[in-house]
Design a protein around this motif. Structure first.
Motif, short mmCIF file in Angstrom:
data_model
loop_
_atom_site.label_atom_id
_atom_site.label_comp_id
_atom_site.label_asym_id
_atom_site.label_seq_id
_atom_site.Cartn_x
_atom_site.Cartn_y
_atom_site.Cartn_z
N ARG A 91 37.45 25.17 -7.54
CA ARG A 91 36.22 25.82 -8.00
C ARG A 91 35.05 25.64 -7.04
NH1 ARG A 91 38.78 23.97 -12.60
NH2 ARG A 91 38.85 25.41 -14.37
N PHE A 92 35.01 24.50 -6.36
CA PHE A 92 33.86 24.18 -5.50
C PHE A 92 34.33 23.92 -4.08
CE2 PHE A 92 33.04 22.51 -9.79
CZ PHE A 92 31.95 23.29 -10.15
N SER A 93 33.39 24.02 -3.15
CA SER A 93 33.73 23.76 -1.75
C SER A 93 33.92 22.27 -1.52
CB SER A 93 32.62 24.29 -0.83
OG SER A 93 31.43 23.52 -1.02
N ALA A 94 34.73 21.94 -0.52
CA ALA A 94 34.94 20.54 -0.16
C ALA A 94 33.62 19.90 0.27
CB ALA A 94 35.97 20.43 0.96
N LYS A 95 32.78 20.68 0.93
CA LYS A 95 31.50 20.15 1.38
C LYS A 95 30.64 19.70 0.21
CE LYS A 95 27.32 21.31 3.97
NZ LYS A 95 26.74 22.17 5.03
N SER A 96 30.57 20.51 -0.84
CA SER A 96 29.74 20.14 -1.98
C SER A 96 30.28 18.90 -2.69
CB SER A 96 29.63 21.31 -2.96
OG SER A 96 30.90 21.64 -3.50
N ILE A 97 31.61 18.78 -2.78
CA ILE A 97 32.20 17.61 -3.43
C ILE A 97 31.93 16.36 -2.62
CG2 ILE A 97 34.39 16.52 -4.07
CD1 ILE A 97 35.40 19.29 -4.85
N MET A 98 32.10 16.44 -1.29
CA MET A 98 31.84 15.28 -0.45
C MET A 98 30.36 14.90 -0.47
SD MET A 98 34.34 15.58 2.88
CE MET A 98 34.10 17.30 3.27
N LEU A 99 29.49 15.91 -0.49
CA LEU A 99 28.05 15.64 -0.51
C LEU A 99 27.65 14.93 -1.79
CD1 LEU A 99 25.17 16.02 0.58
CD2 LEU A 99 25.15 18.28 -0.52
N TRP A 100 28.04 15.47 -2.94
CA TRP A 100 27.61 14.89 -4.21
C TRP A 100 28.32 13.57 -4.50
CZ3 TRP A 100 23.20 16.12 -6.05
CH2 TRP A 100 22.69 17.40 -5.82
N ALA A 101 29.50 13.38 -3.93
CA ALA A 101 30.16 12.08 -4.08
C ALA A 101 29.34 10.98 -3.43
CB ALA A 101 31.56 12.12 -3.47
N ASN A 102 28.77 11.27 -2.27
CA ASN A 102 27.93 10.28 -1.60
C ASN A 102 26.58 10.14 -2.28
OD1 ASN A 102 29.06 9.08 1.07
ND2 ASN A 102 29.75 11.20 1.08
N VAL A 103 26.01 11.25 -2.72
CA VAL A 103 24.74 11.19 -3.44
C VAL A 103 24.90 10.36 -4.71
CG1 VAL A 103 23.04 12.54 -4.74
CG2 VAL A 103 23.83 13.34 -2.51
N GLY A 104 26.00 10.57 -5.44
CA GLY A 104 26.24 9.81 -6.66
C GLY A 104 26.35 8.32 -6.40
N GLN A 105 27.07 7.94 -5.34
CA GLN A 105 27.22 6.51 -5.03
C GLN A 105 25.89 5.89 -4.61
OE1 GLN A 105 31.31 5.49 -3.11
NE2 GLN A 105 30.89 7.61 -2.55
N GLY A 106 25.12 6.63 -3.80
CA GLY A 106 23.82 6.11 -3.41
C GLY A 106 22.88 5.97 -4.60
N ALA A 107 22.91 6.96 -5.52
CA ALA A 107 22.03 6.93 -6.69
C ALA A 107 22.36 5.78 -7.62
CB ALA A 107 22.11 8.26 -7.44
N VAL A 108 23.64 5.51 -7.83
CA VAL A 108 24.01 4.44 -8.76
C VAL A 108 23.68 3.08 -8.17
CG1 VAL A 108 26.41 4.00 -8.05
CG2 VAL A 108 25.76 3.84 -10.46
N MET A 109 23.73 2.95 -6.84
CA MET A 109 23.30 1.68 -6.23
C MET A 109 21.80 1.47 -6.42
SD MET A 109 26.05 0.34 -5.27
CE MET A 109 25.24 -1.12 -4.65
#
Length: 475
Positions: A91-109
């Motif tokens: 459904r989504f591009s690999a770029k968007s998944i990789m981007l939000w995966a890092n954003v999510g990890q940074g945000a939770v830290m």
């Protein structure tokens, strides 16, 4: 006169086309190197927080059980993420998944850093969930999209480069975690960790990254990318993958699409089970060697292991550049046998110099199996590849998680050598079965079965560079 000019014009056009292709390849590889650099930075943060967070959990709760629960939640999150990531990539591009995966990890830290004392337990659980899930999402999105990023014929090189970056990050993360925590404290360590995820997110955001959404677009630098990555059976895979509500059958269809692939993924899960044994047994074995300073042996072992891994990647990269071939499925099977045997021997009580050589061999074999395994899964049609990598991640998390529970219980009653022996012994047994399967398929191909000859002609092309893997797929 006109006929003489014709060939010259054709030669000029051909030379220009080759020059453009060479420039496109150079640009694509340069972009991928930048992506790997960002991935290595975030991997450093992952390995840093693997140590720092466990220490922080123990210091905060005062209970070893809490560390086990933290790890269990992290693994369970990765398990679930592996089940759904194939559908997300459809459904989504690999770029968007990789981007939000890092954003999510940074945000939770950041949430953990700002959490008041009364909410630390909840914040830690949130960290374990997000880090476990997002780490799996990023890894699957990256690995499944490499053929679209760099082209089919360069995937072995790309896999080796990304594994090298992660291995270097692992050494740096493990080696510096204790120093960072002891010198600047947990808050500073978490800030460093958050910064690594932000750096990777920025790298992903700035680069054009192909893949995802069924990975139907052309490979960068090659107009034939989508044709190569699709392969035979892509139509069936595409029709199945379009049904987002049926992600589970699609995931298993990805393995059924290539006979032998299911056994390969199962071996990967058993290998993860074996890995849990040496990870749990190393601190205990190290304590028996030097009770006053047990961390020395563990650190030295993993540093030498990483040197072997990195050395193997250099050899694989040069081999791929020189021959245009990957190590294939046989490399995965033999590498698993050598790696498991080496980890067993590491606990046999040999002199330290011999153990160092064993750790070097284990690292080199581990690097070989990782490249061979990843490259082989990447031969699947693009519409099935994300599901296969997601299911593989699920098997790996399951194997490692179950292994940690069983191994922890076994180490209370048996020696590290015995526990590691039967755990990695199971991986050796399955690897031998896998190698026999590959050998059977190769023998069948030599007898001239029509179906296998057709598959070999399609999948075993020189530009695919993975004859062994194709033969397993054809079986």
């Amino acid at each position: 006169m006109g006929s003489a000019d014709g060939p010259k014009a054709d030669e000029t056009d051909g030379g220009s086309r080759k020059s453009r292709e060479a420039r496109d390849t150079a640009v694509t590889e340069r972009r991928f190197r930048f992506l790997v650099a960002g991935y290595a930075v975030s991997s450093y943060g992952t390995f840093l927080n693997m140590v720092a967070l466990n220490l922080f959990v123990y210091e905060t709760t005062g209970r070893a059980l809490a560390m086990g629960l933290f790890m269990a939640v992290r693994l369970a999150s990765g398990f679930v993420a592996g089940l759904v990531v194939g559908g997300l990539l459809a459904r989504f591009s690999a770029k968007s998944i990789m981007l939000w995966a890092n954003v999510g990890q940074g945000a939770v830290m950041l949430v953990l850093i700002l959490a008041p004392d009364g909410m630390l337990t909840g914040a830690l659980m949130a960290v374990s969930v997000v880090i476990g899930a997002c780490g799996t999402l990023f890894m699957v999105a990256l690995r499944s999209s490499i053929p679209e990023m760099v082209g089919e014929d360069r995937r072995a090189w790309a896999n080796s480069l990304s594994i090298t970056g992660r291995s270097l990050a692992m050494v740096a993360g493990f080696a510096s975690a204790g120093v960072v925590v002891s010198l600047v404290g947990y808050t500073a360590a978490f800030l460093v960790d958050m910064a690594t995820f932000v750096a990777c997110a920025v790298t992903v955001a700035l680069l054009p990254i192909a893949g995802g959404k069924g990975a139907g677009g052309p490979t960068p630098g090659s107009s034939e990318g989508s044709e190569r990555s699709g392969g035979s059976g892509a139509g069936k895979g595409a029709s199945a993958a379009k049904s987002g509500s049926r992600w589970r059958p699609v995931a298993f269809l990805a393995l059924a699409a290539a006979p032998g692939m299911g056994l390969m993924v199962a071996l990967r899960g058993v290998d993860a089970f074996g890995s849990s044994s040496h990870n749990a047994a190393l601190p205990i074995y190290s304590t028996s060697l030097d009770a006053s300073n047990p961390a020395v042996f563990v650190s030295a072992f993993w540093c030498v292991w990483a040197l072997g891994n990195i050395g193997a990647q250099q050899v694989i990269q040069r081999y791929a550049q020189r021959t245009g071939r990957s190590v294939g499925a046989l490399g995965f099977g033999y590498g698993t046998v050598v790696m498991s045997a080496a980890f067993i021997a590491a606990f046999a009580g040999f002199p330290l110099a011999v153990t160092a050589v064993i750790a070097l061999i284990a690292g080199a074999a581990d690097g070989l199996t990782e490249v061979a395994y990843t490259s082989h899964l990447q031969t699947l049609p693009a519409t099935l590849r994300g599901h296969a990598f997601g299911l593989s991640a699920t098997f790996e998390n399951l194997g490692f998680g179950v292994g940690m529970i069983l191994v922890a219980a076994a180490l209370d009653r048996f020696s590290p050598l015995a526990v590691v022996g039967w755990s990695h012994g199971a991986a050796i047994v399955v690897a031998v079965v896998f190698l026999l399967r590959v050998a059977g398929v190769r023998r069948a191909a030599r007898t001239g079965r029509a179906g296998l000859r057709k598959e070999e002609a399609v999948e075993g092309r020189p530009d695919r560079g993975d004859r062994d893997g194709a033969e397993v797929s054809g079986g």
